[in-house]
Design a protein around this motif. Structure first.
Motif, PDB file in Angstrom:
ATOM      1  N   LEU A  33      10.568   6.725   1.689  1.00  0.00           N
ATOM      2  CA  LEU A  33      10.710   5.407   1.073  1.00  0.00           C
ATOM      3  C   LEU A  33       9.935   4.354   1.854  1.00  0.00           C
ATOM      4  O   LEU A  33       9.261   3.488   1.269  1.00  0.00           O
ATOM      5  N   THR A  34       9.998   4.430   3.160  1.00  0.00           N
ATOM      6  CA  THR A  34       9.312   3.443   3.990  1.00  0.00           C
ATOM      7  C   THR A  34       7.796   3.580   3.881  1.00  0.00           C
ATOM      8  O   THR A  34       7.079   2.571   3.874  1.00  0.00           O
ATOM      9  N   ALA A  35       7.312   4.796   3.773  1.00  0.00           N
ATOM     10  CA  ALA A  35       5.876   4.993   3.580  1.00  0.00           C
ATOM     11  C   ALA A  35       5.411   4.325   2.294  1.00  0.00           C
ATOM     12  O   ALA A  35       4.324   3.717   2.237  1.00  0.00           O
ATOM     13  N   GLU A  36       6.220   4.435   1.257  1.00  0.00           N
ATOM     14  CA  GLU A  36       5.904   3.782  -0.020  1.00  0.00           C
ATOM     15  C   GLU A  36       5.875   2.263   0.158  1.00  0.00           C
ATOM     16  O   GLU A  36       4.999   1.571  -0.375  1.00  0.00           O
ATOM     17  N   ALA A  37       6.839   1.744   0.902  1.00  0.00           N
ATOM     18  CA  ALA A  37       6.893   0.301   1.157  1.00  0.00           C
ATOM     19  C   ALA A  37       5.692  -0.171   1.968  1.00  0.00           C
ATOM     20  O   ALA A  37       5.112  -1.230   1.694  1.00  0.00           O
ATOM     21  N   GLU A  38       5.327   0.597   2.967  1.00  0.00           N
ATOM     22  CA  GLU A  38       4.163   0.239   3.790  1.00  0.00           C
ATOM     23  C   GLU A  38       2.907   0.132   2.928  1.00  0.00           C
ATOM     24  O   GLU A  38       2.126  -0.815   3.066  1.00  0.00           O
ATOM     25  N   SER A  39       2.718   1.099   2.037  1.00  0.00           N
ATOM     26  CA  SER A  39       1.542   1.097   1.172  1.00  0.00           C
ATOM     27  C   SER A  39       1.525  -0.104   0.243  1.00  0.00           C
ATOM     28  O   SER A  39       0.460  -0.642  -0.084  1.00  0.00           O
ATOM     29  N   ALA A  40       2.706  -0.544  -0.178  1.00  0.00           N
ATOM     30  CA  ALA A  40       2.804  -1.639  -1.148  1.00  0.00           C
ATOM     31  C   ALA A  40       2.882  -3.016  -0.491  1.00  0.00           C
ATOM     32  O   ALA A  40       2.823  -4.035  -1.181  1.00  0.00           O
ATOM     33  N   GLY A  41       3.064  -3.049   0.825  1.00  0.00           N
ATOM     34  CA  GLY A  41       3.163  -4.327   1.508  1.00  0.00           C
ATOM     35  C   GLY A  41       4.484  -5.037   1.317  1.00  0.00           C
ATOM     36  O   GLY A  41       4.537  -6.267   1.315  1.00  0.00           O
ATOM     37  N   VAL A  42       5.567  -4.253   1.164  1.00  0.00           N
ATOM     38  CA  VAL A  42       6.902  -4.842   1.042  1.00  0.00           C
ATOM     39  C   VAL A  42       7.764  -4.370   2.211  1.00  0.00           C
ATOM     40  O   VAL A  42       7.381  -3.463   2.959  1.00  0.00           O
ATOM     41  N   VAL A  43       8.922  -4.990   2.369  1.00  0.00           N
ATOM     42  CA  VAL A  43       9.841  -4.643   3.452  1.00  0.00           C
ATOM     43  C   VAL A  43      11.170  -4.184   2.860  1.00  0.00           C
ATOM     44  O   VAL A  43      11.776  -4.888   2.049  1.00  0.00           O
ATOM     45  N   LEU A  44      11.608  -3.004   3.269  1.00  0.00           N
ATOM     46  CA  LEU A  44      12.897  -2.482   2.839  1.00  0.00           C
ATOM     47  C   LEU A  44      13.977  -2.986   3.787  1.00  0.00           C
ATOM     48  O   LEU A  44      13.808  -2.973   5.010  1.00  0.00           O
ATOM     49  N   LEU A  45      15.098  -3.416   3.214  1.00  0.00           N
ATOM     50  CA  LEU A  45      16.232  -3.905   3.992  1.00  0.00           C
ATOM     51  C   LEU A  45      17.394  -2.941   3.819  1.00  0.00           C
ATOM     52  O   LEU A  45      17.961  -2.839   2.732  1.00  0.00           O
ATOM     53  N   HIS A  46      17.732  -2.214   4.870  1.00  0.00           N
ATOM     54  CA  HIS A  46      18.834  -1.254   4.788  1.00  0.00           C
ATOM     55  C   HIS A  46      20.162  -1.981   4.944  1.00  0.00           C
ATOM     56  O   HIS A  46      20.430  -2.630   5.944  1.00  0.00           O
ATOM     57  N   GLU A  47      21.021  -1.849   3.913  1.00  0.00           N
ATOM     58  CA  GLU A  47      22.360  -2.430   3.985  1.00  0.00           C
ATOM     59  C   GLU A  47      23.357  -1.385   4.449  1.00  0.00           C
ATOM     60  O   GLU A  47      23.365  -0.256   3.944  1.00  0.00           O
TER      61      GLU A  47
ATOM     62  N   ASP B  20      19.311  14.818   8.956  1.00  0.00           N
ATOM     63  CA  ASP B  20      17.881  15.112   8.848  1.00  0.00           C
ATOM     64  C   ASP B  20      17.358  14.836   7.446  1.00  0.00           C
ATOM     65  O   ASP B  20      16.238  14.322   7.284  1.00  0.00           O
ATOM     66  N   ASP B  21      18.149  15.149   6.436  1.00  0.00           N
ATOM     67  CA  ASP B  21      17.738  14.869   5.056  1.00  0.00           C
ATOM     68  C   ASP B  21      17.654  13.364   4.815  1.00  0.00           C
ATOM     69  O   ASP B  21      16.784  12.887   4.074  1.00  0.00           O
ATOM     70  N   VAL B  22      18.559  12.603   5.417  1.00  0.00           N
ATOM     71  CA  VAL B  22      18.509  11.146   5.297  1.00  0.00           C
ATOM     72  C   VAL B  22      17.214  10.607   5.901  1.00  0.00           C
ATOM     73  O   VAL B  22      16.503   9.803   5.280  1.00  0.00           O
ATOM     74  N   ILE B  23      16.899  11.048   7.105  1.00  0.00           N
ATOM     75  CA  ILE B  23      15.696  10.543   7.782  1.00  0.00           C
ATOM     76  C   ILE B  23      14.441  10.910   6.996  1.00  0.00           C
ATOM     77  O   ILE B  23      13.522  10.089   6.854  1.00  0.00           O
TER      78      ILE B  23
ATOM     79  N   ASP C  93      20.028   4.774  14.540  1.00  0.00           N
ATOM     80  CA  ASP C  93      19.343   6.068  14.433  1.00  0.00           C
ATOM     81  C   ASP C  93      18.254   6.013  13.358  1.00  0.00           C
ATOM     82  O   ASP C  93      17.119   6.464  13.570  1.00  0.00           O
ATOM     83  N   ILE C  94      18.589   5.429  12.208  1.00  0.00           N
ATOM     84  CA  ILE C  94      17.600   5.301  11.131  1.00  0.00           C
ATOM     85  C   ILE C  94      16.430   4.439  11.579  1.00  0.00           C
ATOM     86  O   ILE C  94      15.257   4.804  11.401  1.00  0.00           O
ATOM     87  N   MET C  95      16.724   3.282  12.161  1.00  0.00           N
ATOM     88  CA  MET C  95      15.661   2.356  12.564  1.00  0.00           C
ATOM     89  C   MET C  95      14.742   2.972  13.612  1.00  0.00           C
ATOM     90  O   MET C  95      13.513   2.870  13.525  1.00  0.00           O
ATOM     91  N   GLU C  96      15.328   3.627  14.597  1.00  0.00           N
ATOM     92  CA  GLU C  96      14.511   4.219  15.665  1.00  0.00           C
ATOM     93  C   GLU C  96      13.740   5.433  15.167  1.00  0.00           C
ATOM     94  O   GLU C  96      12.593   5.656  15.581  1.00  0.00           O
ATOM     95  N   SER C  97      14.345   6.213  14.284  1.00  0.00           N
ATOM     96  CA  SER C  97      13.684   7.437  13.807  1.00  0.00           C
ATOM     97  C   SER C  97      12.533   7.131  12.864  1.00  0.00           C
ATOM     98  O   SER C  97      11.480   7.761  12.927  1.00  0.00           O
ATOM     99  N   VAL C  98      12.727   6.170  11.971  1.00  0.00           N
ATOM    100  CA  VAL C  98      11.650   5.800  11.038  1.00  0.00           C
ATOM    101  C   VAL C  98      10.605   4.936  11.737  1.00  0.00           C
ATOM    102  O   VAL C  98       9.409   5.093  11.525  1.00  0.00           O
ATOM    103  N   ASP C  99      11.060   4.014  12.565  1.00  0.00           N
ATOM    104  CA  ASP C  99      10.186   3.226  13.443  1.00  0.00           C
ATOM    105  C   ASP C  99       9.049   2.562  12.686  1.00  0.00           C
ATOM    106  O   ASP C  99       7.881   2.837  12.909  1.00  0.00           O
ATOM    107  N   SER C 100       9.411   1.667  11.756  1.00  0.00           N
ATOM    108  CA  SER C 100       8.404   0.972  10.959  1.00  0.00           C
ATOM    109  C   SER C 100       8.827  -0.469  10.715  1.00  0.00           C
ATOM    110  O   SER C 100       9.989  -0.730  10.417  1.00  0.00           O
TER     111      SER C 100
END
Length: 286
Positions: free
Chosen positions: A138-152, A129-132, A167-174
């Motif tokens: 982090l993704t909200a920040e990326a959305e605002s800036a118009g960049v794409v985060l790549l999870h390795e 839950d803390d990870v999500i 789980d991360i991709m489906e939970s964040v859904d962005s």
């Protein structure tokens, strides 16, 4: 003369690579990437300075150097999320803001990130839950800036198996959070990358990091020499219409907390091994 089916369906991918695996000096990094036929470079550090600490002046100098060499930046390989989950949310959000400015200065939309380490006494489920929460911030920040985060899928972080990456991709859904696929890292946590994870994660896969590894020892080896199922992965990506970046991250000489090193000779070995697999599958690298 008739063309073979491979020739008829030839596909182009953009070749890139972690410049600091070649040398700390970006001028040498650029020279080697160009010699290998690449048009792009991935920036993790320059002059021995990590991207999270580059000054605006250094970013400008680096951009001018790459422009002069004719290289573009495929992604900024940040260390965001490669920290313990106990740190507050804002710690990594602040670092990401700095790195977004670097990405914009280098004219790339992609920023690599990770999904947090845990203590030896914690299970992945206990930090989930803390990870999500952090990945959403982090993704909200990326959305605002118009960049794409790549999870390795780095080993020992929360998202080191296909199921937890999903789980991360489906939970964040962005659309501002996608997958940087690393075959070797999956092997190092006991996963058969193509067999166990490809179909599951393909809808989110937007960037390929190129290295291979041996299951029994975890040793990183050139493409096709390990258990990373790279040939099958490359063939499937081509069949699926993938036409993005393939970024060399060989790790053939040494590995440390913030990355790895290969040197020009080993980097060239890794590049040629991958080029062989690409050619076999009818993929042009440029």
């Amino acid at each position: 003369m008739t063309e073979t089916s491979t020739e008829k369906t030839r596909t182009a991918w953009q070749l890139s690579g972690f410049g600091d695996e070649v040398d700390p000096d970006p001028a040498i990094q650029a020279a080697v990437m160009l010699a290998l036929g690449a048009s792009y470079i991935e920036v993790r550090s320059a002059w021995g300075v990590n991207v999270s600490e580059l000054t605006p002046e250094q970013v400008s100098e680096l951009k001018e150097l790459m422009d002069a060499k004719g290289l573009k930046v495929s992604a900024v390989a940040s260390p965001v999320g490669k920290v313990d989950i106990s740190l507050p949310v804002e710690h990594e959000v602040e670092r990401l803001r700095q790195i977004i400015s670097v990405a914009k200065g280098l004219d790339t939309k992609y920023i690599r990130i990770f999904s947090f380490y845990r203590s030896e006494t914690q299970t992945p489920e206990e930090i989930r839950d803390d990870v999500i929460t952090r990945m959403r911030a982090l993704t909200a920040e990326a959305e605002s800036a118009g960049v794409v985060l790549l999870h390795e899928n780095e080993k020992d972080i929360y998202g080191d198996t296909p199921q937890r990456v999903l789980d991360i991709m489906e939970s964040v859904d962005s659309p501002a959070l996608r997958v940087a696929w690393d075959n070797a890292n999956f092997v190092q946590v006991g996963v058969r990358p193509f067999t166990d994870g490809y179909a599951m994660l393909r809808p989110y896969l937007e960037y390929l990091q190129v290295k291979d590894a041996i299951m029994a020892t975890g040793e990183v080896v050139p493409s096709g020499q390990g258990d990373g199922e790279l040939d099958a992965t490359i063939a499937a990506l081509k069949a699926d219409g993938y036409a993005g970046f393939a970024s060399l991250e060989p790790h053939l000489a040494s590995h440390h907390e913030l990355g790895g090193f290969s040197g020009p000779v080993a980097f060239g070995t890794a590049a040629r091994a991958f080029a062989g697999l690409a050619a076999k599958n009818g993929i042009e690298l440029s």
